[in-house]
Scaffold this motif. Structure first.
Motif, short mmCIF file in Angstrom:
data_model
loop_
_atom_site.label_atom_id
_atom_site.label_comp_id
_atom_site.label_asym_id
_atom_site.label_seq_id
_atom_site.Cartn_x
_atom_site.Cartn_y
_atom_site.Cartn_z
N TRP A 72 9.57 10.63 -29.37
CA TRP A 72 9.58 9.32 -29.73
C TRP A 72 10.43 8.46 -29.75
N LEU A 261 3.39 14.97 -30.58
CA LEU A 261 3.97 13.64 -30.45
C LEU A 261 2.75 12.71 -30.71
N ALA A 265 3.05 9.72 -33.66
CA ALA A 265 3.06 8.35 -33.11
C ALA A 265 1.98 7.56 -33.61
#
Length: 268
Positions: A72, A261, A265
């Motif tokens: 990220w 991820l 996110a």
């Protein structure tokens, strides 16, 4: 005549200035968003154990370039990024060793914690090496701990995070279910043991979610993201028993990229 020219010039300048402030669509200009100051806390699921490509400077913490916090940060270029998650961490380790970078300027925090406190790794070892009955009993012990002891430990960590970083968005990440039941595994532990392990993983996620919500934190539930990618699926994102042994039952690089991820996110 000169006075009129001065007025005209001033008016023109005002129009130009106004246009620049309003922008091409005539909307008032917005101040640039402040760059993120991101601190990634937690245990091996956040440090990236099992994902490879470890930072040699992180030692036994085994922080991976493939871990979701590192990915990220690479994609979003925060103005500051502090990666203190560490393999084997418990709530007490987070409190003692990981919170140093947090302050009033911190804007984003991620954390996964609680599995080691509940003795999940030890329970998994029992399931692999001993009988189904021993596995089910050991998972029962873990469930009791998760219900009665872990909530206060999570509260201590979450309260300290909020105290040190009062302005931060905090994203708590959970844990996946380990096994796809009735999947492709033809050897290994029994289906009953796999079900008991999944039930404990679900209980851990549910308790963690509740504690996060009570502190006003976002909860990133990764169970749906890993559905179809558990051990015994056709495309697992979790290691089964493997070498090095510490990678066992941890997300692969694909699990960090495809599972953790996007969930993080979506809350960051």
């Amino acid at each position: 005549m000169k006075f009129r020219r001065l007025i005209t010039g001033a008016a023109t300048a005002a129009l130009v200035l106004g246009a620049s402030l309003l922008g091409p669509a005539g909307a008032a200009a917005q101040p640039a968003a402040a760059a993120e100051v991101y601190v990634a806390l937690g245990d091996s699921y956040s440090s990236g154990v099992g994902a490879g490509n470890y930072d040699s400077g992180s030692g036994n913490c085994k922080r991976s370039a493939n871990a979701y916090p590192q990915q990220w940060a690479a994609a979003n270029s925060p103005s500051a990024f502090h990666f203190t998650a560490c393999s084997g961490a418990r709530t007490t380790d987070v409190l003692a060793n990981q919170l140093g970078p947090l302050n009033s300027s911190t804007t984003l925090v991620s954390i996964s914690i609680g599995g080691n406190d509940a003795g999940f790794a030890d329970a998994m070892q029992t399931c692999v090496l001993q009988s189904t009955a021993s596995c089910v009993n050991r998972m029962g012990v873990a469930n009791n701990y998760i219900s009665n002891t872990l909530p206060a430990q999570l509260d201590s960590v979450y309260s300290e995070i909020r105290s040190r970083a009062p302005q931060a968005r905090v994203v708590v990440l959970g844990y996946p279910r380990i096994y796809q039941l009735n999947g492709s595994c033809i050897v290994g532990i029994s289906e009953q043991a796999r079900g008991a392990i999944n039930n404990t993983a679900n209980h851990l996620s549910d308790i963690t979610s509740k504690r996060a919500a009570d502190h006003g934190f976002s909860y990133g539930d990764v169970r749906s993201a890993f559905t179809g990618h558990e051990i015994c699926s056709s495309s697992p994102w979790l290691h089964s028993v493997t070498f090095p042994i510490g990678d066992s039952y941890h997300p692969t690089a694909a699990g960090q990229t495809g599972g953790y991820l996007p969930v993080f996110a979506s809350h960051a």
